[in-house]
Design a protein around this motif. Structure first.
Motif, mmCIF file in Angstrom:
data_model
loop_
_atom_site.group_PDB
_atom_site.id
_atom_site.type_symbol
_atom_site.label_atom_id
_atom_site.label_comp_id
_atom_site.label_asym_id
_atom_site.label_seq_id
_atom_site.Cartn_x
_atom_site.Cartn_y
_atom_site.Cartn_z
ATOM 1 N N LYS A 42 0.836 -1.202 0.000
ATOM 2 C CA LYS A 42 0.000 0.000 0.000
ATOM 3 C C LYS A 42 0.872 1.254 0.000
ATOM 4 O O LYS A 42 0.611 2.195 -0.745
ATOM 5 C CB LYS A 42 -0.930 -0.004 1.212
ATOM 6 C CG LYS A 42 -1.880 1.160 1.249
ATOM 7 C CD LYS A 42 -2.808 1.095 2.448
ATOM 8 C CE LYS A 42 -3.715 2.322 2.469
ATOM 9 N NZ LYS A 42 -4.575 2.339 3.643
ATOM 10 N N GLU A 46 1.128 4.176 -2.889
ATOM 11 C CA GLU A 46 0.977 5.597 -2.592
ATOM 12 C C GLU A 46 2.195 6.395 -3.072
ATOM 13 O O GLU A 46 2.052 7.476 -3.642
ATOM 14 C CB GLU A 46 0.762 5.812 -1.093
ATOM 15 C CG GLU A 46 -0.591 5.316 -0.613
ATOM 16 C CD GLU A 46 -0.735 5.345 0.898
ATOM 17 O OE1 GLU A 46 0.230 5.729 1.597
ATOM 18 O OE2 GLU A 46 -1.809 4.973 1.387
ATOM 19 N N TYR A 49 2.079 6.660 -6.872
ATOM 20 C CA TYR A 49 1.106 7.670 -7.272
ATOM 21 C C TYR A 49 1.678 9.072 -7.077
ATOM 22 O O TYR A 49 1.546 9.935 -7.941
ATOM 23 C CB TYR A 49 -0.186 7.508 -6.456
ATOM 24 C CG TYR A 49 -1.156 8.644 -6.639
ATOM 25 C CD1 TYR A 49 -1.910 8.743 -7.798
ATOM 26 C CD2 TYR A 49 -1.299 9.626 -5.669
ATOM 27 C CE1 TYR A 49 -2.790 9.797 -7.980
ATOM 28 C CE2 TYR A 49 -2.167 10.685 -5.835
ATOM 29 C CZ TYR A 49 -2.913 10.760 -6.995
ATOM 30 O OH TYR A 49 -3.775 11.805 -7.182
ATOM 31 N N GLU A 50 2.340 9.298 -5.942
ATOM 32 C CA GLU A 50 2.948 10.603 -5.669
ATOM 33 C C GLU A 50 4.035 10.922 -6.686
ATOM 34 O O GLU A 50 4.151 12.045 -7.160
ATOM 35 C CB GLU A 50 3.519 10.613 -4.244
ATOM 36 C CG GLU A 50 4.183 11.898 -3.841
ATOM 37 C CD GLU A 50 3.208 13.035 -3.584
ATOM 38 O OE1 GLU A 50 3.673 14.166 -3.441
ATOM 39 O OE2 GLU A 50 1.986 12.799 -3.539
#
Length: 91
Positions: A42, A46, A49-50
């Motif tokens: 997870k 994240e 994505y950042e």
């Protein structure tokens, strides 16, 4: 003879008990590691994505048209006239 059978039975019972405890321990450890893996995946998603968002933002901020607009408006820069240009040669 009966004493040897009793000792063998006790030994086998202890071996089964130890095996059962080892199974319980390894199952618990497996569950903990699976949960930790899920958290790590997870966090990885994240961060990915950042990173994609930041790369997109970097592309927008470094676009030639934006750089030119900032240079003209904020920095009051302009393209020099041909008469103002100087050619520097390497000796």
């Amino acid at each position: 003879m009966r004493g040897k059978k009793l000792i063998a039975l006790v030994f086998l019972w202890l071996a089964v008990l130890a095996s059962a405890l080892a199974v319980v321990y390894s199952t618990q450890l497996s569950r903990e590691l699976t949960a930790e893996l899920g958290k790590a995946q997870k966090a990885n998603d994240e961060l990915r994505y950042e990173q994609e968002r930041l790369l997109l933002e970097k592309g927008a901020w470094s676009a030639y048209s934006r750089v030119e607009k900032v240079a003209r408006e904020k920095l009051k820069m302009h393209v020099p006239a041909p008469s103002d240009q100087v050619l520097v040669t390497e000796e």
